[in-house]
Design a protein around this motif. Structure first.
Motif, short mmCIF file in Angstrom:
data_model
loop_
_atom_site.label_atom_id
_atom_site.label_comp_id
_atom_site.label_asym_id
_atom_site.label_seq_id
_atom_site.Cartn_x
_atom_site.Cartn_y
_atom_site.Cartn_z
N GLU A 110 0.82 -1.21 0.00
CA GLU A 110 0.00 0.00 0.00
C GLU A 110 0.86 1.26 0.00
OE1 GLU A 110 -2.52 -0.28 3.43
OE2 GLU A 110 -3.52 -2.07 2.67
N LEU A 111 1.92 1.27 0.81
CA LEU A 111 2.76 2.46 0.93
C LEU A 111 3.51 2.78 -0.36
CD1 LEU A 111 4.19 1.95 4.52
CD2 LEU A 111 2.60 3.74 3.78
N VAL A 112 3.98 1.74 -1.04
CA VAL A 112 4.76 1.94 -2.27
C VAL A 112 3.85 1.97 -3.50
CG1 VAL A 112 6.64 0.96 -3.66
CG2 VAL A 112 6.79 0.92 -1.19
N GLN A 113 2.65 1.48 -3.37
CA GLN A 113 1.67 1.41 -4.45
C GLN A 113 2.13 0.54 -5.61
OE1 GLN A 113 0.69 5.52 -5.29
NE2 GLN A 113 -0.62 5.63 -3.49
N ARG A 114 2.86 -0.51 -5.24
CA ARG A 114 3.31 -1.52 -6.20
C ARG A 114 3.41 -2.85 -5.47
NH1 ARG A 114 8.75 0.70 -8.69
NH2 ARG A 114 8.66 2.35 -7.17
N ASP A 115 3.28 -3.93 -6.19
CA ASP A 115 3.40 -5.23 -5.53
C ASP A 115 4.82 -5.81 -5.61
OD1 ASP A 115 3.35 -5.85 -8.21
OD2 ASP A 115 1.70 -7.27 -8.07
N ALA A 116 5.70 -5.13 -6.33
CA ALA A 116 7.10 -5.56 -6.41
C ALA A 116 7.97 -4.37 -6.81
CB ALA A 116 7.26 -6.68 -7.42
N VAL A 117 9.21 -4.40 -6.34
CA VAL A 117 10.19 -3.37 -6.71
C VAL A 117 11.51 -4.06 -7.05
CG1 VAL A 117 9.15 -1.55 -5.29
CG2 VAL A 117 10.90 -3.02 -4.28
#
Length: 81
Positions: free
Chosen positions: A13-20
Motif C-alpha cells: 500500500e505504501l509503495v503502491q506496487r506489488d514488487a520493486v
C-alpha cells in the motif's frame, strides 16, 4: 546484482506496487536490503523494522546472504481477531 522484492499488505500500500527492483552488491545481505529499501522508499522506513523478510519462502535474519535468483518478500506484521 538486481533483486526483485515482492511487497505485501501495508508495504504494498505504501509503495503502491506489488514488487520493486533493488540493485545491491554481490555480497549483499538481508540487512543491506532493508537499508536500501528504506533509502529508496522512505515511506517504508518506519515499517521495515517490524517486517519479516522471506527468502525462498523461509524467514531470513539480517545476516543471510542474497543471490540474484532468490525470491524475496517483505511481509509486514498482520493482526486479526
Amino acid at each position: 546484482m538486481t533483486l526483485t522484492v515482492l511487497l505485501f499488505a501495508r508495504a504494498k500500500e505504501l509503495v503502491q506496487r506489488d514488487a520493486v527492483s533493488v540493485i545491491l552488491p554481490p555480497s549483499a545481505t538481508v540487512g543491506d536490503l532493508r537499508s536500501r529499501l528504506a533509502a529508496e522508499f522512505p515511506q517504508l522506513s518506519s515499517l521495515l523494522g517490524v517486517c519479516v523478510i522471506a527468502v525462498n519462502h523461509d524467514f531470513a535474519d539480517d545476516s543471510r546472504g542474497l543471490l540474484p535468483s532468490d525470491e524475496i518478500a517483505v511481509i509486514p506484521p498482520v493482526s486479526g481477531g
